[in-house]
Design a protein around this motif. Sequence first.
Motif: not given
Length: 619
Positions: A44-56, A253-261
């Motif tokens: 969640e500390r990736f930059p606001e503009s991050t486009l794609v994330v794969f995470r485990s 992690g603080d962007t509206a797109n991330w939070v709402q998704t």
Amino acid sequence: MPFAARPGRTIALVALLALPALPIHAQDATAPTAAPTAVRTLTERFPESTLVVFRSRNVSRDVAWFTDGPFGRMVADPEIKPMWDTAMGYVEKFRASAKEGTGVDFLEMLRRVKGEASLALTRLSITMSGPRPGLMMLIDCGDQREAMQGDIETLLKLVPEGRLRTVEREIEGYKTVSYQPLRKKAEPKDEKADGEEENPRRTRRRRNREAWIDFVGVIQTAWIDSTLVISNDRSGFQKFLKATKDQQVKALGDTANWVQTMEKLGGTGDSLLYGNITGLTGVIEAAAGMMPDDVGPVVSALGLDEFPSIAFSGRYMPNGIRTKAILRYTGDTTTGLGALLQFNRHKLQVPNWIPDDVMDFWMVDYDFDKAFGSLLSLVEAAGEEPYEDMQDTFQEFEDTFGIRLRDDLIGSLVGPIIMMRYGATSALSDALSEQRMVFPPGGAGSTLIGVRIRNRNPWERLLEYAEGMGAEVSEYGPARIISPPTGMDMALDLAITNDFMMASIGTTSIIRPVLSGLGRTGGGLGAIGGVRKALEGLPKEGVGVYVVNYGKWWSNTANLVKLLVDMRGAFGAKTDVTDLAKWDVPSSEVFEKYFGYAGSVMDFKPGVGIIMESNILLK
């Protein structure tokens, strides 16, 4: 300017982390709030503009689930072990070759990943030398930090002398090391004794290493406790470290797109795939060579801004995996591509006439008439010329077949759409070995696609036209099956019943459902206990349902792999894996001892999106 990177190289990097990220966990997940929180995961500390994330969230736990669970027991089965050992023999061969060439055991290197691991596409840009991706990788090594550091140092020794400059400095209180490519010197020849030819393999390896250096660019690294951070996105790297030091700095992690998704998804989960579609629309701009003022109207007309994100997460359970996926849609189905999302919500159940031995079954209730009207509106909005061209096409269709495309043919479709597959068949194998063209769905086995109709008369008119072209017709009571003329290398059959129009790849997949549909009043796929169990706990209403027999799916996949390997040898292709064609592929019953059914339900809600919830049951 955003853009897509070279696929092969980028996919290789993504796959490295995506493999352990496939296992999904969602329990204990909590969606972040709109304001910066006191506790944020590294992802969640990736930059606001991050486009794609794969995470485990926990790679070692994910791997243990595979090795100690049903999958591990399956590969140890006496009927499966020979096939598995053959495949693993080639993996070990590659592993040994890679270690010889690099000095690093890559399998052991992957095992050093203990906790959270993430790979992010933080930006896409166009430069004079072509597209370049901005990537950032987080790897929590736990107590293996020193061993991982040793592997990295060994790999760095492979870089040609004088090609990298190492710079150490402190950023936001963290010690960082950057590796900066230098201008290439004149390319030296490989050392060789008098009269000895230059080693082409060594030359190729050196050139490949240099190509990677130029493509990736400056690489920056840092350790945050036991987590290694690697990135070629200088700005994104600095933003990440700043957000790590100061929790009040806004991040992904603080962007509206991330939070709402994440709220709609029900939490981030222990593993996650997230795509920022809003950010990725910039790729369209660069790919088309458009300026922002040009691409804006296109995005607006298609309603792409109404699809802000896509995400997938889930959780492991003792007897399977529970997953959830969402394609967010913020519109109201009146404009753009969203106007084509015309589904009918209903009580979900598997029709009793679906044969109980299919490999998988899919059904979705779609409103064809509304969707076709929306399509016409989109074409009309695109301009007078394309709209007139479409009207001319409609007239040509009516002149040829004597029926109107929208009013008669499309108007007779009432849904649902159904699809079922039986898996690879001997007929498919024969077709491929004879190098005959097979319709793509046939590549996955015998396949049937159908849709409910309210009026069979327009389809009968098409049948008459097909008969006039030499098609063969078989009568099964009120049902009629249309096959290609004798001698044609096609596996496409059609069937018309009182309430369904069907198309089949392979005759075996169309006759049995037709006959079942004419006489069956109970039983079928929906009556199987494993199917009912897979659908338990899922919503009872929605727009679609999907069922998979994973025993048949695994058997089908093994058969196809063997077939393709055998085909390479039969056509004279050079391959090191021809021994794989000697497998005795286990029957689906063997795989069914370890894998049960998967059940999924799909729903659509304007303003929310398309949601798919699934249970994948294991034994």
